[in-house]
Design a protein around this motif. Structure first.
Motif, PDB file in Angstrom:
ATOM      1  N   TRP A   1     -12.874  -2.554 -35.128  1.00  0.00           N
ATOM      2  CA  TRP A   1     -11.906  -3.015 -36.081  1.00  0.00           C
ATOM      3  C   TRP A   1     -12.211  -2.422 -37.444  1.00  0.00           C
ATOM      4  CZ3 TRP A   1      -7.857  -5.535 -34.208  1.00  0.00           C
ATOM      5  CH2 TRP A   1      -7.976  -6.204 -32.997  1.00  0.00           C
ATOM      6  N   TYR A   2     -11.149  -2.162 -38.220  1.00  0.00           N
ATOM      7  CA  TYR A   2     -11.345  -1.625 -39.561  1.00  0.00           C
ATOM      8  C   TYR A   2     -10.142  -1.968 -40.438  1.00  0.00           C
ATOM      9  CZ  TYR A   2      -8.367   2.039 -37.700  1.00  0.00           C
ATOM     10  OH  TYR A   2      -7.332   2.713 -37.114  1.00  0.00           O
ATOM     11  N   ASP A   3     -10.348  -1.885 -41.738  1.00  0.00           N
ATOM     12  CA  ASP A   3      -9.335  -2.193 -42.743  1.00  0.00           C
ATOM     13  C   ASP A   3      -8.822  -3.629 -42.562  1.00  0.00           C
ATOM     14  OD1 ASP A   3      -9.673   0.335 -43.819  1.00  0.00           O
ATOM     15  OD2 ASP A   3      -8.073   1.205 -42.601  1.00  0.00           O
ATOM     16  N   HIS A   4      -7.525  -3.829 -42.758  1.00  0.00           N
ATOM     17  CA  HIS A   4      -6.930  -5.168 -42.635  1.00  0.00           C
ATOM     18  C   HIS A   4      -6.538  -5.427 -41.181  1.00  0.00           C
ATOM     19  CE1 HIS A   4      -4.633  -8.727 -43.785  1.00  0.00           C
ATOM     20  NE2 HIS A   4      -3.707  -8.298 -42.930  1.00  0.00           N
ATOM     21  N   ILE A   5      -6.837  -6.623 -40.668  1.00  0.00           N
ATOM     22  CA  ILE A   5      -6.388  -6.990 -39.323  1.00  0.00           C
ATOM     23  C   ILE A   5      -5.550  -8.266 -39.421  1.00  0.00           C
ATOM     24  CG2 ILE A   5      -8.256  -5.853 -38.077  1.00  0.00           C
ATOM     25  CD1 ILE A   5      -9.583  -8.585 -37.740  1.00  0.00           C
ATOM     26  N   ASP A   6      -4.557  -8.355 -38.527  1.00  0.00           N
ATOM     27  CA  ASP A   6      -3.733  -9.554 -38.487  1.00  0.00           C
ATOM     28  C   ASP A   6      -3.557  -9.997 -37.038  1.00  0.00           C
ATOM     29  OD1 ASP A   6      -1.690  -7.965 -37.336  1.00  0.00           O
ATOM     30  OD2 ASP A   6      -0.746  -7.631 -39.269  1.00  0.00           O
ATOM     31  N   THR A   7      -2.898 -11.128 -36.862  1.00  0.00           N
ATOM     32  CA  THR A   7      -2.755 -11.714 -35.533  1.00  0.00           C
ATOM     33  C   THR A   7      -2.021 -10.784 -34.581  1.00  0.00           C
ATOM     34  OG1 THR A   7      -2.811 -13.938 -36.459  1.00  0.00           O
ATOM     35  CG2 THR A   7      -1.869 -13.713 -34.265  1.00  0.00           C
ATOM     36  N   ALA A   8      -0.926 -10.168 -35.025  1.00  0.00           N
ATOM     37  CA  ALA A   8      -0.151  -9.280 -34.153  1.00  0.00           C
ATOM     38  C   ALA A   8      -0.997  -8.094 -33.683  1.00  0.00           C
ATOM     39  CB  ALA A   8       1.100  -8.798 -34.873  1.00  0.00           C
ATOM     40  N   GLN A   9      -1.763  -7.507 -34.595  1.00  0.00           N
ATOM     41  CA  GLN A   9      -2.623  -6.376 -34.239  1.00  0.00           C
ATOM     42  C   GLN A   9      -3.695  -6.823 -33.243  1.00  0.00           C
ATOM     43  OE1 GLN A   9      -5.031  -4.988 -37.468  1.00  0.00           O
ATOM     44  NE2 GLN A   9      -5.522  -3.049 -36.477  1.00  0.00           N
ATOM     45  N   MET A  10      -4.265  -7.995 -33.477  1.00  0.00           N
ATOM     46  CA  MET A  10      -5.301  -8.503 -32.582  1.00  0.00           C
ATOM     47  C   MET A  10      -4.738  -8.716 -31.174  1.00  0.00           C
ATOM     48  SD  MET A  10      -7.691 -11.861 -33.049  1.00  0.00           S
ATOM     49  CE  MET A  10      -6.383 -12.998 -32.630  1.00  0.00           C
ATOM     50  N   ARG A  11      -3.547  -9.277 -31.085  1.00  0.00           N
ATOM     51  CA  ARG A  11      -2.920  -9.501 -29.781  1.00  0.00           C
ATOM     52  C   ARG A  11      -2.649  -8.180 -29.055  1.00  0.00           C
ATOM     53  NH1 ARG A  11       1.120 -14.690 -30.200  1.00  0.00           N
ATOM     54  NH2 ARG A  11      -0.384 -16.000 -31.240  1.00  0.00           N
ATOM     55  N   ARG A  12      -2.090  -7.209 -29.780  1.00  0.00           N
ATOM     56  CA  ARG A  12      -1.818  -5.892 -29.166  1.00  0.00           C
ATOM     57  C   ARG A  12      -3.110  -5.257 -28.667  1.00  0.00           C
ATOM     58  NH1 ARG A  12       1.383  -5.465 -33.680  1.00  0.00           N
ATOM     59  NH2 ARG A  12      -0.122  -4.091 -34.692  1.00  0.00           N
ATOM     60  N   ASN A  13      -4.142  -5.321 -29.482  1.00  0.00           N
ATOM     61  CA  ASN A  13      -5.414  -4.720 -29.101  1.00  0.00           C
ATOM     62  C   ASN A  13      -5.990  -5.399 -27.860  1.00  0.00           C
ATOM     63  OD1 ASN A  13      -7.700  -2.863 -29.899  1.00  0.00           O
ATOM     64  ND2 ASN A  13      -8.754  -4.827 -29.745  1.00  0.00           N
ATOM     65  N   PHE A  14      -5.945  -6.715 -27.835  1.00  0.00           N
ATOM     66  CA  PHE A  14      -6.509  -7.433 -26.700  1.00  0.00           C
ATOM     67  C   PHE A  14      -5.736  -7.139 -25.420  1.00  0.00           C
ATOM     68  CE2 PHE A  14      -7.430 -11.211 -24.084  1.00  0.00           C
ATOM     69  CZ  PHE A  14      -8.802 -11.075 -24.027  1.00  0.00           C
ATOM     70  N   GLU A  15      -4.415  -7.056 -25.500  1.00  0.00           N
ATOM     71  CA  GLU A  15      -3.609  -6.737 -24.326  1.00  0.00           C
ATOM     72  C   GLU A  15      -3.923  -5.330 -23.817  1.00  0.00           C
ATOM     73  OE1 GLU A  15       0.284  -7.662 -25.810  1.00  0.00           O
ATOM     74  OE2 GLU A  15      -0.088  -9.825 -25.623  1.00  0.00           O
ATOM     75  N   SER A  16      -4.123  -4.372 -24.729  1.00  0.00           N
ATOM     76  CA  SER A  16      -4.515  -3.013 -24.335  1.00  0.00           C
ATOM     77  C   SER A  16      -5.896  -3.005 -23.704  1.00  0.00           C
ATOM     78  CB  SER A  16      -4.515  -2.082 -25.546  1.00  0.00           C
ATOM     79  OG  SER A  16      -3.222  -1.947 -26.064  1.00  0.00           O
TER      80      SER A  16
END
Length: 127
Positions: A1-16
Motif C-alpha cells: 500500500w502507498y499514498d492515500h488509501i480508501d475503502t473502495a480501493q481496499m475492497r478492489r485490492n482484496f478482491e483481486s
C-alpha cells in the motif's frame, strides 16, 4: 500500500488478491503500510475483509496469520482497530509492529528487511 488509501480501493485490492493464482487461503500475510500517507477506510470495509477472509475453507488451518507493518501512529491506530475487530471474530490473527525485521521474524523468514525478502522471490518485479 502507498499514498492515500480508501475503502473502495481496499475492497478492489482484496478482491483481486483472492483471485490471484498465487493466493492460498490461510497462508501467512504481510501488509506493509509504511508508505501510506493518509487513509479513509470505514469500519464496513474492514468488516468486509474480515468476513471474506474468515469465510474461506481453512480445513485444519486455524486462520490467517497477518502481520501489519505500521510505521507511523496513524497506520498503527488503524491497524490496532483492525486487530481488535479480528480478535472478536476469530480466524484472522493480527500482529502489528513498526519493524520490518519483526514482521519477517513472525512470518518465520530469515531476512531482516523487505527489500531482501522481495528480491529473493523468483517472480518479484520492482515497479
Amino acid at each position: 500500500w502507498y499514498d492515500h488509501i480508501d475503502t473502495a480501493q481496499m475492497r478492489r485490492n482484496f478482491e483481486s488478491y483472492l483471485i490471484d493464482p498465487h493466493y492460498r487461503a490461510g497462508r501467512p500475510e504481510l501488509i506493509d503500510l509504511s508508505r501510506v500517507t493518509s487513509s479513509d477506510v470505514d469500519i464496513g470495509g474492514v468488516m468486509m475483509i474480515l468476513n471474506k477472509a474468515n469465510a474461506q475453507d481453512f480445513g485444519q488451518n486455524p486462520g490467517t496469520l497477518t502481520f501489519i507493518l505500521a510505521a507511523d501512529e496513524n497506520s498503527y491506530g488503524h491497524s490496532r482497530q483492525f486487530q481488535s475487530l479480528a480478535d472478536t471474530r476469530g480466524g484472522v490473527q493480527i500482529h502489528i509492529s513498526d519493524s520490518e525485521a519483526a514482521a519477517l521474524a513472525v512470518l518465520d523468514r530469515p531476512e531482516t528487511d523487505l527489500e531482501s525478502f522481495l528480491t529473493g522471490q523468483s517472480d518479484y518485479k520492482p515497479k
